[in-house]
Design a protein around this motif. Structure first.
Motif, mmCIF file in Angstrom:
data_model
loop_
_atom_site.group_PDB
_atom_site.id
_atom_site.type_symbol
_atom_site.label_atom_id
_atom_site.label_comp_id
_atom_site.label_asym_id
_atom_site.label_seq_id
_atom_site.Cartn_x
_atom_site.Cartn_y
_atom_site.Cartn_z
ATOM 1 N N LYS A 41 0.864 -1.169 0.000
ATOM 2 C CA LYS A 41 0.000 0.000 0.000
ATOM 3 C C LYS A 41 0.906 1.226 0.000
ATOM 4 O O LYS A 41 1.798 1.350 0.846
ATOM 5 N N GLU A 91 -11.301 7.342 -0.783
ATOM 6 C CA GLU A 91 -9.932 6.897 -1.084
ATOM 7 C C GLU A 91 -9.565 7.127 -2.540
ATOM 8 O O GLU A 91 -8.398 7.332 -2.871
ATOM 9 N N TYR A 118 -6.607 6.345 -6.639
ATOM 10 C CA TYR A 118 -6.161 5.173 -5.867
ATOM 11 C C TYR A 118 -7.320 4.251 -5.504
ATOM 12 O O TYR A 118 -8.431 4.702 -5.219
ATOM 13 N N ARG A 119 -7.032 2.950 -5.517
ATOM 14 C CA ARG A 119 -7.969 1.952 -5.003
ATOM 15 C C ARG A 119 -7.208 0.958 -4.143
ATOM 16 O O ARG A 119 -6.128 0.501 -4.504
ATOM 17 N N SER A 120 -7.790 0.596 -3.034
ATOM 18 C CA SER A 120 -7.204 -0.421 -2.177
ATOM 19 C C SER A 120 -7.419 -1.795 -2.811
ATOM 20 O O SER A 120 -8.241 -1.962 -3.720
ATOM 21 N N ARG A 121 -6.681 -2.774 -2.329
ATOM 22 C CA ARG A 121 -6.849 -4.145 -2.825
ATOM 23 C C ARG A 121 -8.293 -4.618 -2.618
ATOM 24 O O ARG A 121 -8.884 -5.268 -3.484
ATOM 25 N N GLU A 122 -8.851 -4.276 -1.458
ATOM 26 C CA GLU A 122 -10.207 -4.712 -1.142
ATOM 27 C C GLU A 122 -11.229 -4.093 -2.100
ATOM 28 O O GLU A 122 -12.152 -4.765 -2.565
ATOM 29 N N THR A 123 -11.048 -2.812 -2.393
ATOM 30 C CA THR A 123 -11.960 -2.149 -3.321
ATOM 31 C C THR A 123 -11.867 -2.750 -4.712
ATOM 32 O O THR A 123 -12.877 -3.019 -5.368
ATOM 33 N N GLU A 138 -4.068 0.538 -7.810
ATOM 34 C CA GLU A 138 -3.522 0.174 -6.501
ATOM 35 C C GLU A 138 -2.130 0.754 -6.276
ATOM 36 O O GLU A 138 -1.640 0.776 -5.147
#
Length: 320
Positions: free
Chosen positions: A143, A161, A193-198, A228
């Motif tokens: 991250k 985010e 940006y995007r998180s892994r979960e998103t 990501e």
């Protein structure tokens, strides 16, 4: 100016980033659940009109247009002819791809295993030039720790985010937006940006809606999305028109980006005519920050990031 987020880090190395055995792509833009693409930004001013709270919904990307290899199937990156989830010379869909295809279901486990063996893990995910695509994935725990909120308009006003980018890329985006506005073509951000979960949730929503084979032409599996990295952003006109849609490609804003984005260190990551190399359909709205020098080289030589990084760099195999 930048509104600093919780995460900050010093300047990052631009060059060395990547993977041996690169060759194909992904990281593409990426999944966006069905949502209204238009009228999300206040016309004229560029200030965003708020989406409903929790509005993680993003404009659904245009369905892939016919992009064919030798056999009439969408070509996998680095290949010509057949596509992932496509069978043989006839271009028929294999069963198990989420579309209820007929022939070839017995070969799906073997295909999945072969694809897993081909995946490499990015050795230096923090590098500005990191290649993230269908065969090069980010480490599971990665991250970015220098994410900030760029001072540019988005198609929403909430502090979600997807407003954030890595500091160097955010500063460059501010300059790019300012230049476009000065030329009479103000822009708005759609998703950064995007998180892994998103990303996992978005990709799953597309597989459920369109099937895996179709979804994989415009959306990345978790870990394989450029979003990501914090170095990618989808943009549109300041009025929100044609956000993440093919119609953006014929707008003046898209033409301006095609001609000037590299001057600020960004490239059109999934260009027209390179689908068999990047693995994704043409996306005039998807910008990737690689730094000014690299961006100018890529544009001057007509290269994708895959072609530019083809020499290969250190990678590690994913742990099983």
């Amino acid at each position: 100016m930048l509104h600093k987020g919780r995460w900050m880090l010093g300047p990052l190395l631009l060059a060395g980033a990547l993977l041996t055995g690169c060759g194909t792509q992904s990281g593409h833009d990426e999944a966006r659940p069905p949502a209204e693409a238009d009228a999300q930004v206040q016309p004229g001013g560029g200030e965003a009109i708020g989406q409903p709270q929790g509005g993680a919904a993003e404009p659904a990307p245009s369905k892939p247009e016919a992009q064919t290899g030798a056999s009439g199937a969408h070509a996998e990156p680095g290949k010509t002819g057949s596509a992932t989830g496509q069978s043989g010379a006839g271009g028929g869909q294999a069963a198990g791809n989420g579309d209820g295809g007929a022939a070839g279901s017995s070969g799906k486990p073997a295909q999945d295993a072969a694809e897993a063996d081909a995946i490499r893990v990015v050795a230096k995910p923090e590098a500005i030039s990191a290649l993230v695509n269908k065969t090069n994935k980010l480490p599971d725990s990665y991250k970015p720790d220098d994410l900030v909120d760029p001072d540019v308009p988005f198609t929403f006003k909430e502090k979600l985010e997807k407003r954030y980018m890595r500091k160097e890329a955010a500063e460059a985006l501010e300059k790019l937006f300012a230049a476009a506005k000065q030329d009479g073509l103000p822009l708005a951000g759609v998703s950064a940006y995007r998180s892994r979960e998103t990303q996992a949730a978005l990709y799953a929503s597309y597989v459920k809606r369109d099937g895996e084979a179709a979804a994989s032409k415009y959306s990345a599996k978790p870990g394989h999305s450029e979003h990501e990295t914090g170095l990618a952003v989808d943009v549109t006109a300041s009025n929100g028109k044609c956000a993440a849609q093919n119609c953006f490609g014929v707008m003046k804003e898209a033409k301006w980006l095609d001609e000037h984005a590299h001057e600020y260190g960004f490239i059109i990551r999934y260009p027209k005519g390179k689908e068999s190399i990047t693995g994704y359909q043409y996306e005039p709205w998807h910008l990737r920050y690689v730094g000014v020098d690299t961006a100018k080289t890529l544009v001057q030589d007509g290269l994708t990031l895959e072609e530019y990084m083809n020499q290969g760099v250190p990678v590690s195999q994913p742990k099983r």
